[in-house]
Scaffold this active site. Sequence first.
Site, PDB file in Angstrom:
ATOM      1  N   THR A   2       8.317   2.069  -5.272  1.00 29.44           N
ATOM      2  CA  THR A   2       9.722   1.793  -5.556  1.00 29.44           C
ATOM      3  C   THR A   2      10.026   1.844  -7.044  1.00 29.44           C
ATOM      4  O   THR A   2      11.121   2.253  -7.446  1.00 29.44           O
ATOM      5  CB  THR A   2      10.105   0.407  -4.993  1.00 29.44           C
ATOM      6  OG1 THR A   2       9.900   0.410  -3.584  1.00 29.44           O
ATOM      7  CG2 THR A   2      11.551   0.063  -5.289  1.00 29.44           C
ATOM      8  N   SER A  22       3.645   3.414  -1.405  1.00 28.01           N
ATOM      9  CA  SER A  22       2.329   2.772  -1.298  1.00 28.01           C
ATOM     10  C   SER A  22       1.801   2.725   0.122  1.00 28.01           C
ATOM     11  O   SER A  22       0.605   2.562   0.339  1.00 28.01           O
ATOM     12  CB  SER A  22       2.375   1.353  -1.887  1.00 28.01           C
ATOM     13  OG  SER A  22       3.227   0.514  -1.130  1.00 28.01           O
ATOM     14  N   THR A  26       5.182  -1.814  -3.731  1.00 23.92           N
ATOM     15  CA  THR A  26       4.919  -3.218  -3.416  1.00 23.92           C
ATOM     16  C   THR A  26       4.395  -3.443  -2.002  1.00 23.92           C
ATOM     17  O   THR A  26       3.832  -4.498  -1.719  1.00 23.92           O
ATOM     18  CB  THR A  26       6.184  -4.068  -3.609  1.00 23.92           C
ATOM     19  OG1 THR A  26       7.229  -3.576  -2.761  1.00 23.92           O
ATOM     20  CG2 THR A  26       6.643  -4.038  -5.060  1.00 23.92           C
ATOM     21  N   ASP A  27       4.563  -2.461  -1.107  1.00 19.25           N
ATOM     22  CA  ASP A  27       4.133  -2.678   0.277  1.00 19.25           C
ATOM     23  C   ASP A  27       2.631  -2.944   0.367  1.00 19.25           C
ATOM     24  O   ASP A  27       2.194  -3.779   1.165  1.00 19.25           O
ATOM     25  CB  ASP A  27       4.494  -1.472   1.149  1.00 19.25           C
ATOM     26  CG  ASP A  27       5.964  -1.457   1.538  1.00 19.25           C
ATOM     27  OD1 ASP A  27       6.654  -2.438   1.222  1.00 19.25           O
ATOM     28  OD2 ASP A  27       6.401  -0.470   2.152  1.00 19.25           O
TER      29      ASP A  27
END
Length: 354
Positions: A35, A83, A116-117
């Site tokens: 992101t 990610s 961030t996942d």
Amino acid sequence: MAKLLVALCLGLLTLVTATAADELPRVVVYATGGTIAGKSNGGSSETTKYSAGQVTAQQLLDAVPEIANVSHVDAVQFTNLGSNRLNTSLVLELSKNISASLASDKYAGAVVTVGTDTLEEVAYFLDLTVDSPKPVVIVGAMRPTTALSADGPMNLLQAIRATVHPSSRSRGALVVLNDRIGSAYYTTKTNSRTLDTFKAIEQGYLGTFVDGGEPLYYFTPSRPTGRRFFNISALHILPKVDILYSYLDMDPMLLRLTVEHNGAKGIVIAGEGDGEADRTWLPEMVGLMARGVPVVTSTRTAAGTVGAGLNFGNGTASIPASTLNPPKAKILLQLALAQHPSDVSAVASAFKGV
């Protein structure tokens, strides 16, 4: 004469400024996408419908000119993906590259930009496999570059500030987002949308940023209890480990199928409460452990520990994950299996004290 003096003063000022700039530490930034490098075509208020990995590493750095006052930066475009498209083979290679960079006197530390996942999994992997006192700081963003009040630029600036700060050394891998500094060993994503999502619920933050962005640590440098280092220099792939989620009516046959038909060398169970599951699972779990396939019990809850119980996590039916959530328990199990294939006792030792 006056003009000569002015010229000399300007020249001296330029020399001092150039010298000061030359003395700035150098940082390497490995960009993987996510992101923080995302863009949306839906306008500045769009924070969820966007494409990750659209902005290059150099573009990210160019968007934050203040970085030039903090550090010289070398940008490495390692990947440019969301990610959820990363895998342990890529992260294995990333870790090797970071270790090589930090072995040089050229760099004061490394920054990794990532989605961030799976940020917590990447960060935890790097914490276990990069053996250097120099900081490795993992950073991401919850809003794409096109969003109003995008958090990526400030997060990136703070990550670089943390990387060059002397107090960041010898703390293992660090996670920097939303004005907070956390240990990669403990930090996890706790909310799918909000900016303050990354937290260590039980252990807390290591520090914050004050006085224009300087890192402030609450504690002197230390390493997490039970943290181990794994030398991955000779590895090119990690053993396959699957995570099974415990729920009402789950068929224990899934335990056998994931090994016999999916090739798993180990299993992590995201258990209920204190790592529990239906007692019908016990025969399969004990059988797999006896065959050299380690079964690790973690918890599907957001926090807490899984200890040795009478049935699950007693060393016979399974190995307790203690403080590790299922994704992190999977990473540790993969590394332990790579070091000790089919040796359940040695693998169990890697989980002691975590």
